[in-house]
Design a protein around this motif. Structure first.
Motif, PDB file in Angstrom:
ATOM      1  N   THR A 126       0.827  -1.202   0.000  1.00 21.06           N
ATOM      2  CA  THR A 126       0.000   0.000   0.000  1.00 21.06           C
ATOM      3  C   THR A 126       0.860   1.250   0.000  1.00 21.06           C
ATOM      4  OG1 THR A 126      -1.492  -1.287   1.387  1.00 21.06           O
ATOM      5  CG2 THR A 126      -1.998   1.044   1.106  1.00 21.06           C
ATOM      6  N   LEU A 127       1.966   1.203   0.758  1.00 19.42           N
ATOM      7  CA  LEU A 127       2.856   2.364   0.799  1.00 19.42           C
ATOM      8  C   LEU A 127       3.455   2.631  -0.572  1.00 19.42           C
ATOM      9  CD1 LEU A 127       4.712   1.840   4.181  1.00 19.42           C
ATOM     10  CD2 LEU A 127       2.913   3.465   3.638  1.00 19.42           C
ATOM     11  N   GLY A 128       3.763   1.543  -1.301  1.00 17.62           N
ATOM     12  CA  GLY A 128       4.289   1.701  -2.655  1.00 17.62           C
ATOM     13  C   GLY A 128       3.293   2.418  -3.544  1.00 17.62           C
ATOM     14  N   ILE A 129       2.035   1.963  -3.484  1.00 15.19           N
ATOM     15  CA  ILE A 129       0.985   2.584  -4.301  1.00 15.19           C
ATOM     16  C   ILE A 129       0.795   4.035  -3.865  1.00 15.19           C
ATOM     17  CG2 ILE A 129      -1.495   2.612  -4.679  1.00 15.19           C
ATOM     18  CD1 ILE A 129      -0.425   0.589  -6.389  1.00 15.19           C
ATOM     19  N   LEU A 130       0.832   4.270  -2.555  1.00 18.51           N
ATOM     20  CA  LEU A 130       0.678   5.639  -2.037  1.00 18.51           C
ATOM     21  C   LEU A 130       1.742   6.552  -2.629  1.00 18.51           C
ATOM     22  CD1 LEU A 130      -0.658   7.558   0.025  1.00 18.51           C
ATOM     23  CD2 LEU A 130       1.003   6.776   1.700  1.00 18.51           C
ATOM     24  N   SER A 131       2.980   6.059  -2.617  1.00 21.42           N
ATOM     25  CA  SER A 131       4.071   6.841  -3.167  1.00 21.42           C
ATOM     26  C   SER A 131       3.872   7.052  -4.666  1.00 21.42           C
ATOM     27  CB  SER A 131       5.391   6.121  -2.904  1.00 21.42           C
ATOM     28  OG  SER A 131       6.460   6.937  -3.238  1.00 21.42           O
ATOM     29  N   GLY A 132       3.442   5.993  -5.357  1.00 25.54           N
ATOM     30  CA  GLY A 132       3.228   6.080  -6.806  1.00 25.54           C
ATOM     31  C   GLY A 132       2.161   7.093  -7.164  1.00 25.54           C
ATOM     32  N   THR A 133       1.007   7.046  -6.447  1.00 23.37           N
ATOM     33  CA  THR A 133      -0.060   8.000  -6.765  1.00 23.37           C
ATOM     34  C   THR A 133       0.383   9.423  -6.455  1.00 23.37           C
ATOM     35  OG1 THR A 133      -1.020   7.542  -4.604  1.00 23.37           O
ATOM     36  CG2 THR A 133      -2.019   6.439  -6.484  1.00 23.37           C
ATOM     37  N   LEU A 134       1.208   9.570  -5.416  1.00 25.35           N
ATOM     38  CA  LEU A 134       1.702  10.924  -5.109  1.00 25.35           C
ATOM     39  C   LEU A 134       2.653  11.406  -6.213  1.00 25.35           C
ATOM     40  CD1 LEU A 134       2.252  10.826  -1.261  1.00 25.35           C
ATOM     41  CD2 LEU A 134       0.790  12.386  -2.521  1.00 25.35           C
ATOM     42  N   LEU A 135       3.438  10.471  -6.764  1.00 23.56           N
ATOM     43  CA  LEU A 135       4.348  10.850  -7.849  1.00 23.56           C
ATOM     44  C   LEU A 135       3.562  11.312  -9.068  1.00 23.56           C
ATOM     45  CD1 LEU A 135       7.183   8.179  -7.744  1.00 23.56           C
ATOM     46  CD2 LEU A 135       7.410  10.641  -7.430  1.00 23.56           C
ATOM     47  N   ILE A 136       2.384  10.704  -9.301  1.00 29.28           N
ATOM     48  CA  ILE A 136       1.549  11.148 -10.423  1.00 29.28           C
ATOM     49  C   ILE A 136       0.774  12.400 -10.039  1.00 29.28           C
ATOM     50  CG2 ILE A 136      -0.272  10.478 -12.025  1.00 29.28           C
ATOM     51  CD1 ILE A 136       0.397   7.565 -11.352  1.00 29.28           C
ATOM     52  N   GLY A 137       0.332  12.449  -8.776  1.00 30.84           N
ATOM     53  CA  GLY A 137      -0.565  13.528  -8.362  1.00 30.84           C
ATOM     54  C   GLY A 137       0.126  14.854  -8.114  1.00 30.84           C
ATOM     55  N   THR A 138       1.337  14.820  -7.504  1.00 25.93           N
ATOM     56  CA  THR A 138       1.973  16.095  -7.147  1.00 25.93           C
ATOM     57  C   THR A 138       2.332  16.973  -8.361  1.00 25.93           C
ATOM     58  OG1 THR A 138       3.972  14.791  -6.790  1.00 25.93           O
ATOM     59  CG2 THR A 138       2.803  15.542  -4.840  1.00 25.93           C
ATOM     60  N   PRO A 139       2.737  16.375  -9.518  1.00 24.63           N
ATOM     61  CA  PRO A 139       2.939  17.276 -10.670  1.00 24.63           C
ATOM     62  C   PRO A 139       1.652  18.008 -11.060  1.00 24.63           C
ATOM     63  CG  PRO A 139       3.845  15.114 -11.145  1.00 24.63           C
ATOM     64  CD  PRO A 139       3.156  15.005  -9.842  1.00 24.63           C
ATOM     65  N   ILE A 140       0.507  17.317 -10.931  1.00 20.89           N
ATOM     66  CA  ILE A 140      -0.763  18.000 -11.255  1.00 20.89           C
ATOM     67  C   ILE A 140      -0.966  19.163 -10.295  1.00 20.89           C
ATOM     68  CG2 ILE A 140      -3.236  17.702 -11.595  1.00 20.89           C
ATOM     69  CD1 ILE A 140      -2.801  14.723 -11.800  1.00 20.89           C
ATOM     70  N   LEU A 141      -0.682  18.921  -9.008  1.00 20.72           N
ATOM     71  CA  LEU A 141      -0.862  19.992  -8.026  1.00 20.72           C
ATOM     72  C   LEU A 141       0.037  21.177  -8.353  1.00 20.72           C
ATOM     73  CD1 LEU A 141      -0.989  17.954  -4.681  1.00 20.72           C
ATOM     74  CD2 LEU A 141      -2.834  18.521  -6.245  1.00 20.72           C
ATOM     75  N   THR A 142       1.300  20.872  -8.736  1.00 20.42           N
ATOM     76  CA  THR A 142       2.213  21.959  -9.088  1.00 20.42           C
ATOM     77  C   THR A 142       1.693  22.736 -10.290  1.00 20.42           C
ATOM     78  OG1 THR A 142       4.108  20.748  -8.240  1.00 20.42           O
ATOM     79  CG2 THR A 142       4.562  22.489  -9.828  1.00 20.42           C
ATOM     80  N   LEU A 143       1.222  21.998 -11.328  1.00 13.86           N
ATOM     81  CA  LEU A 143       0.783  22.658 -12.566  1.00 13.86           C
ATOM     82  C   LEU A 143      -0.457  23.508 -12.331  1.00 13.86           C
ATOM     83  CD1 LEU A 143       1.376  19.699 -15.016  1.00 13.86           C
ATOM     84  CD2 LEU A 143       2.383  21.957 -15.231  1.00 13.86           C
ATOM     85  N   VAL A 144      -1.496  22.886 -11.738  1.00 18.26           N
ATOM     86  CA  VAL A 144      -2.747  23.631 -11.517  1.00 18.26           C
ATOM     87  C   VAL A 144      -2.493  24.777 -10.538  1.00 18.26           C
ATOM     88  CG1 VAL A 144      -5.108  23.484 -10.680  1.00 18.26           C
ATOM     89  CG2 VAL A 144      -4.167  21.622 -12.020  1.00 18.26           C
ATOM     90  N   GLY A 145      -1.685  24.485  -9.506  1.00 19.84           N
ATOM     91  CA  GLY A 145      -1.377  25.522  -8.535  1.00 19.84           C
ATOM     92  C   GLY A 145      -0.602  26.673  -9.150  1.00 19.84           C
ATOM     93  N   ALA A 146       0.206  26.370 -10.170  1.00 20.59           N
ATOM     94  CA  ALA A 146       0.991  27.429 -10.803  1.00 20.59           C
ATOM     95  C   ALA A 146       0.081  28.472 -11.446  1.00 20.59           C
ATOM     96  CB  ALA A 146       1.923  26.831 -11.854  1.00 20.59           C
ATOM     97  N   ILE A 147      -1.059  28.024 -11.992  1.00 21.08           N
ATOM     98  CA  ILE A 147      -2.010  28.997 -12.556  1.00 21.08           C
ATOM     99  C   ILE A 147      -2.453  29.950 -11.461  1.00 21.08           C
ATOM    100  CG2 ILE A 147      -4.274  29.288 -13.607  1.00 21.08           C
ATOM    101  CD1 ILE A 147      -3.975  26.711 -14.990  1.00 21.08           C
TER     102      ILE A 147
END
Lengths: 222, 237
Positions: A126-147
């Protein structure tokens, strides 16, 4: 390419030399995670159930804290205007800034989050998946947040306002990220929400980097 | 369109829209609340529908309108598009609040709970916060052009939520029922309920148009307070 590398190098160097500004969100992440694990007491089942949502949400808030500083330093010292002046350099420079920001917040958050997850008694898979989803999710947060960061750059009280503006937009990412992990945790179908997350990421990568420079430019000359 | 022509021409429209809207809303609401028979499964509680459906529908329409105005502003720098966005955002906030509140009240007797965290309720709640963000961002930015631009960008980015609201009841498992009235299929609602509901939806459109138009008039007046025509108008009446 030269502009891209120079900006990337500069942003990373500044972050390493100033230190605390980059470290603060990470310390925040650990601190809030620990406090949540603490207040849940010795109830193992409750901890296992709440672990993923708590870690994901805390990661999101930590990311949010770092967003405000995305363009602030350049705005304050005036380099932002210089970057934006030339058309050819604006795009590579903003892309470099976004990547540097992700390397300094999203990546360390994705690495640290599983450690906090350990405190909630989550399994290694589960921790692996958690890390994986964060790796996919955090770039989205950076991009949308940059707007959002580009819209409020130069406004004195940007912090709370930025949170207000982008938090509603983050909700789908948060739900899909948590959904993927929890479906995996309870042995259910976890591929569909994962694909949803990847779809948002590819959409954001396509549309957002090119639009940051025009938004920043408008925030500049008004 | 010049602000002066807009201001002078729109007064009659506001009166007409208010009149028709309020008459229609009274007709539809009184019909729906007192003259329609109780529903087979829900008894009388279904009557909340006559408020809930128009409010929920209009909140989405207002947001779409704001997003379109945002595109218009960014492409053509039309000042009236900005005036529309400024006037429509608070109205949207209120209709969304009304939709949420009436939904909460309706949820208790039919679903057995005030609130459910599922796709439809969450996405409408997000819509509420998007409207709030519109207002907050506009107030925070002091220069009008920059505020208009920022609000436009935010409106366009937030528009992604609209299809999520629309299809949330079809894509995900949720307690909220799918749409009962569509243009392409025969209505899933009996005619007895449908007619007052349609009257209310149409009147709500008209009434909201009147409210937004009146708001736009006030904003036009305030933004052009230093021009001679505004001073002449306010001085003479």
């Amino acid at each position: 390419m030269k502009v891209f590398l120079a900006t990337l190098r500069r942003d990373l160097l500044v972050a390493i030399r100033t230190g605390s500004e980059t470290l603060n969100p990470l310390v925040f992440l650990v601190l809030v995670g620990v406090i949540f694990a603490l207040v849940l007491g010795n109830d193992h089942a409750a901890r296992e159930l709440t672990g993923i949502p708590v870690v994901w949400t805390t990661a999101l808030f930590a990311n949010m804290l770092a967003l405000e500083g995305l363009f602030r330093r350049e705005q304050d010292e005036g380099t932002l205007a210089t970057i934006l002046v030339a058309n050819e350099s604006a795009l590579p420079a903003t892309v470099a800034k976004l990547i540097a920001h992700w390397l300094l917040t999203g990546l360390p958050i994705s690495v640290l989050a599983p450690l906090i997850g350990l405190g909630f008694g989550l399994s290694f898979e589960t921790l692996g998946i958690l890390s994986g989803t964060l790796l996919i999710g955090t770039p989205i947060l950076t991009l949308v947040g940059a707007i959002g960061a580009a819209l409020v750059v130069g406004l004195g009280r940007g912090g709370v306002l930025l949170t207000l503006l982008v938090l509603p937009l983050f909700v789908p990412v948060l739900l899909l990220g948590i959904g993927t992990c929890q479906q995996f945790q309870f042995n259910a179908e976890y591929i569909p929400p994962l694909l949803g997350l990847l779809a948002i990421l590819s959409g954001a990568i396509t549309a957002i980097p090119i639009s940051i420079a025009p938004i920043l430019r408008f925030s500049q000359d008004q | 369109m010049s602000p002066e022509i807009f201001f002078r021409g729109s007064l009659m429209w506001v009166y007409c829209l208010y009149l028709i809207g309020i008459l229609g809303l009274s007709l539809g609401t009184i019909w729906g609340l007192f003259f329609v028979p109780p529903e087979k499964f829900q008894g009388d509680s279904f009557r909340i529908m006559f408020i809930h459906v128009p409010a929920a529908h209009l909140s989405q329409i207002i947001y779409i309108g704001i997003a379109v105005a945002g595109v218009v502003y960014i492409v053509w720098r039309t000042k009236m598009a900005d005036v529309f966005m400024a006037a429509a955002a608070p109205v949207g906030l209120i209709t969304t609040g009304l939709a949420l509140l009436s939904g909460i009240v309706w949820g208790k007797p039919t679903w057995g709970t005030w609130w459910v965290w599922d796709a439809r309720t969450i996405s409408v709640l997000i819509l509420f916060f998007l409207f709030f963000g519109q207002i907050a961002l506009r107030q925070a930015v002091s220069r009008p052009e920059r505020a208009a631009f920022a609000v436009s960008v935010l409106a366009i980015v937030g528009a992604i939520n609209i299809p999520i609201i629309k299809y949330s009841v079809e894509w995900f498992t949720t307690l909220h029922q799918p749409a009962s009235i569509t243009l392409t299929r025969e209505s899933a609602i009996s005619m007895v309920f449908l007619i007052p509901l349609l009257i209310n939806i149409a009147s709500f459109y008209i009434y909201i148009a009147g409210v937004v138009l009146a708001g736009m008039r006030t904003l036009v007046l305030r933004r052009h307070k230093h021009t001679s025509w505004v001073q002449a108008w306010t001085g003479s009446s």
